[in-house]
Design a protein around this motif. Structure first.
Motif, mmCIF file in Angstrom:
data_model
loop_
_atom_site.group_PDB
_atom_site.id
_atom_site.type_symbol
_atom_site.label_atom_id
_atom_site.label_comp_id
_atom_site.label_asym_id
_atom_site.label_seq_id
_atom_site.Cartn_x
_atom_site.Cartn_y
_atom_site.Cartn_z
ATOM 1 N N VAL A 30 0.819 -1.216 0.000
ATOM 2 C CA VAL A 30 0.000 0.000 0.000
ATOM 3 C C VAL A 30 0.852 1.266 0.000
ATOM 4 C CG1 VAL A 30 -1.743 1.292 1.295
ATOM 5 C CG2 VAL A 30 -1.856 -1.205 1.201
ATOM 6 N N LEU A 31 1.937 1.251 0.716
ATOM 7 C CA LEU A 31 2.760 2.446 0.896
ATOM 8 C C LEU A 31 3.856 2.537 -0.165
ATOM 9 C CD1 LEU A 31 3.273 2.177 4.743
ATOM 10 C CD2 LEU A 31 1.567 3.514 3.524
ATOM 11 N N ASN A 32 4.122 3.743 -0.582
ATOM 12 C CA ASN A 32 5.210 4.004 -1.518
ATOM 13 C C ASN A 32 5.683 5.440 -1.257
ATOM 14 O OD1 ASN A 32 7.052 3.695 -3.523
ATOM 15 N ND2 ASN A 32 5.592 3.774 -5.202
ATOM 16 N N ILE A 33 6.471 5.590 -0.213
ATOM 17 C CA ILE A 33 6.875 6.906 0.281
ATOM 18 C C ILE A 33 8.383 7.071 0.113
ATOM 19 C CG2 ILE A 33 6.998 8.365 2.351
ATOM 20 C CD1 ILE A 33 4.471 6.764 3.309
ATOM 21 N N ARG A 34 8.780 8.274 -0.241
ATOM 22 C CA ARG A 34 10.194 8.605 -0.372
ATOM 23 C C ARG A 34 10.565 9.645 0.682
ATOM 24 N NH1 ARG A 34 9.496 4.681 -2.916
ATOM 25 N NH2 ARG A 34 9.825 4.382 -5.140
ATOM 26 N N LEU A 35 11.642 9.371 1.390
ATOM 27 C CA LEU A 35 12.215 10.323 2.340
ATOM 28 C C LEU A 35 13.517 10.810 1.723
ATOM 29 C CD1 LEU A 35 11.850 8.265 5.660
ATOM 30 C CD2 LEU A 35 10.168 9.773 4.581
ATOM 31 N N LEU A 36 13.643 12.104 1.540
ATOM 32 C CA LEU A 36 14.821 12.675 0.899
ATOM 33 C C LEU A 36 15.690 13.342 1.952
ATOM 34 C CD1 LEU A 36 13.005 14.213 -2.192
ATOM 35 C CD2 LEU A 36 13.985 11.925 -1.931
ATOM 36 N N MET A 37 16.974 13.000 1.923
ATOM 37 C CA MET A 37 17.864 13.463 2.980
ATOM 38 C C MET A 37 19.286 13.599 2.479
ATOM 39 S SD MET A 37 19.542 10.295 4.323
ATOM 40 C CE MET A 37 19.985 10.946 5.887
ATOM 41 N N THR A 38 20.114 14.187 3.327
ATOM 42 C CA THR A 38 21.546 14.308 3.091
ATOM 43 C C THR A 38 22.228 14.173 4.445
ATOM 44 O OG1 THR A 38 23.255 15.615 1.969
ATOM 45 C CG2 THR A 38 21.657 16.843 3.305
ATOM 46 N N PHE A 39 23.515 14.406 4.464
ATOM 47 C CA PHE A 39 24.274 14.403 5.719
ATOM 48 C C PHE A 39 25.064 15.689 5.820
ATOM 49 C CE2 PHE A 39 23.502 9.937 5.162
ATOM 50 C CZ PHE A 39 23.395 9.427 6.447
ATOM 51 N N PHE A 40 25.157 16.220 7.024
ATOM 52 C CA PHE A 40 26.145 17.240 7.333
ATOM 53 C C PHE A 40 27.318 16.452 7.888
ATOM 54 C CE2 PHE A 40 22.701 20.646 8.309
ATOM 55 C CZ PHE A 40 22.557 20.895 6.955
ATOM 56 N N GLY A 41 28.449 16.520 7.242
ATOM 57 C CA GLY A 41 29.569 15.670 7.628
ATOM 58 C C GLY A 41 29.220 14.223 7.306
ATOM 59 N N GLU A 42 29.720 13.305 8.112
ATOM 60 C CA GLU A 42 29.413 11.893 7.869
ATOM 61 C C GLU A 42 28.418 11.329 8.879
ATOM 62 O OE1 GLU A 42 32.434 9.100 7.081
ATOM 63 O OE2 GLU A 42 33.622 10.494 5.894
ATOM 64 N N ASN A 43 28.153 12.059 9.937
ATOM 65 C CA ASN A 43 27.355 11.490 11.022
ATOM 66 C C ASN A 43 26.127 12.293 11.403
ATOM 67 O OD1 ASN A 43 29.211 9.357 11.302
ATOM 68 N ND2 ASN A 43 30.529 10.657 12.549
ATOM 69 N N PRO A 78 22.635 13.111 9.990
ATOM 70 C CA PRO A 78 21.584 12.975 8.972
ATOM 71 C C PRO A 78 20.617 14.155 9.019
ATOM 72 C CG PRO A 78 21.563 11.127 10.519
ATOM 73 C CD PRO A 78 22.542 12.111 11.027
ATOM 74 N N VAL A 79 20.269 14.633 7.840
ATOM 75 C CA VAL A 79 19.383 15.782 7.704
ATOM 76 C C VAL A 79 18.243 15.390 6.761
ATOM 77 C CG1 VAL A 79 19.221 18.192 7.001
ATOM 78 C CG2 VAL A 79 21.363 17.317 7.960
ATOM 79 N N PHE A 80 17.035 15.304 7.302
ATOM 80 C CA PHE A 80 15.866 14.941 6.506
ATOM 81 C C PHE A 80 15.216 16.208 5.971
ATOM 82 C CE2 PHE A 80 16.778 11.218 8.860
ATOM 83 C CZ PHE A 80 16.377 10.172 8.053
ATOM 84 N N LEU A 81 15.062 16.259 4.654
ATOM 85 C CA LEU A 81 14.656 17.497 3.987
ATOM 86 C C LEU A 81 13.255 17.471 3.411
ATOM 87 C CD1 LEU A 81 18.035 18.033 2.147
ATOM 88 C CD2 LEU A 81 17.219 19.259 4.173
ATOM 89 N N ALA A 82 12.814 16.344 2.876
ATOM 90 C CA ALA A 82 11.509 16.290 2.206
ATOM 91 C C ALA A 82 10.981 14.862 2.220
ATOM 92 C CB ALA A 82 11.631 16.787 0.763
ATOM 93 N N ALA A 83 9.673 14.749 2.080
ATOM 94 C CA ALA A 83 9.017 13.444 1.978
ATOM 95 C C ALA A 83 7.853 13.581 1.012
ATOM 96 C CB ALA A 83 8.521 12.986 3.348
ATOM 97 N N PHE A 84 7.629 12.536 0.226
ATOM 98 C CA PHE A 84 6.479 12.556 -0.665
ATOM 99 C C PHE A 84 5.976 11.146 -0.914
ATOM 100 C CE2 PHE A 84 10.062 12.234 -3.570
ATOM 101 C CZ PHE A 84 9.622 11.395 -4.588
ATOM 102 N N PHE A 85 4.708 11.080 -1.291
ATOM 103 C CA PHE A 85 4.058 9.810 -1.612
ATOM 104 C C PHE A 85 4.192 9.593 -3.106
ATOM 105 C CE2 PHE A 85 0.595 6.890 -2.488
ATOM 106 C CZ PHE A 85 0.663 6.026 -1.405
ATOM 107 N N GLU A 86 4.817 8.499 -3.492
ATOM 108 C CA GLU A 86 5.020 8.174 -4.898
ATOM 109 C C GLU A 86 3.806 7.406 -5.403
ATOM 110 O OE1 GLU A 86 6.293 8.597 -8.127
ATOM 111 O OE2 GLU A 86 8.211 8.541 -7.086
ATOM 112 N N ARG A 87 3.268 7.873 -6.478
ATOM 113 C CA ARG A 87 2.111 7.183 -7.064
ATOM 114 C C ARG A 87 2.524 5.813 -7.573
ATOM 115 N NH1 ARG A 87 -1.032 9.608 -4.279
ATOM 116 N NH2 ARG A 87 -1.208 11.811 -4.575
ATOM 117 N N ALA A 88 1.611 4.868 -7.530
ATOM 118 C CA ALA A 88 1.878 3.503 -7.985
ATOM 119 C C ALA A 88 2.101 3.475 -9.494
ATOM 120 C CB ALA A 88 0.708 2.594 -7.618
ATOM 121 N N GLY A 89 2.821 2.474 -9.919
ATOM 122 C CA GLY A 89 2.999 2.249 -11.339
ATOM 123 C C GLY A 89 4.223 2.905 -11.945
#
Length: 139
Positions: free
Chosen positions: A91-104, A106-117
């Motif tokens: 049922v779920l198809n979600i993307r969490l978009l992130m990067t890192f400051f340095g190596e340790n 984590p910085v979460f920047l955006a999230a969206f629901f990806e349509r099926a197909g």
């Protein structure tokens, strides 16, 4: 689970990981919108997948793309590495978009629901959004 309970649980999970993780305020809103518009009745599964991904980030750091079906986004003009974490099941198809400051950090920047197909997600509209949000968080 009603919306109020789902948002309370989301805040709890983000707070638990928030010590070493950074979440752009709009990321939290994006995820809240997904909760209220796309996953009604599947909140428990969303949280299970979210916790799994947060654990991957915590344990693997900048190698998080090696876990699950996560990926590095390659079309960034700044040379900054961005990651797409996938919360996917029947049922779920979600993307969490992130990067890192340095190596340790984590910085979460955006999230969206990806349509099926879709065979492959189109991140082109998200790249400038991530760049802008990353810059806001660096300031």
């Amino acid at each position: 689970m009603n919306k109020r309970q789902a948002f309370a649980l989301l805040r709890c999970y983000l707070r638990e990981y928030g010590g070493n993780f950074y979440f752009h305020s709009q990321f939290v809103k994006d995820l809240g919108d997904i909760l209220s518009q796309n996953v009604s009745g599947h909140e428990k599964r969303l949280f299970q997948l979210l916790i799994k991904q947060l654990e991957y980030v915590k344990n693997m750091g900048v190698r998080v793309n090696e876990a699950d079906s996560n990926e590095i986004l390659s079309h960034t003009q700044t040379g900054r590495i961005y990651y797409s974490l996938h919360l996917t099941d029947k049922v779920l198809n979600i993307r969490l978009l992130m990067t890192f400051f340095g190596e340790n950090e984590p910085v979460f920047l955006a999230a969206f629901f990806e349509r099926a197909g879709k065979r492959k997600s189109d991140y082109s509209k998200w790249i400038p959004i991530m760049e802008r949000r990353r810059k806001q968080m660096e300031e």
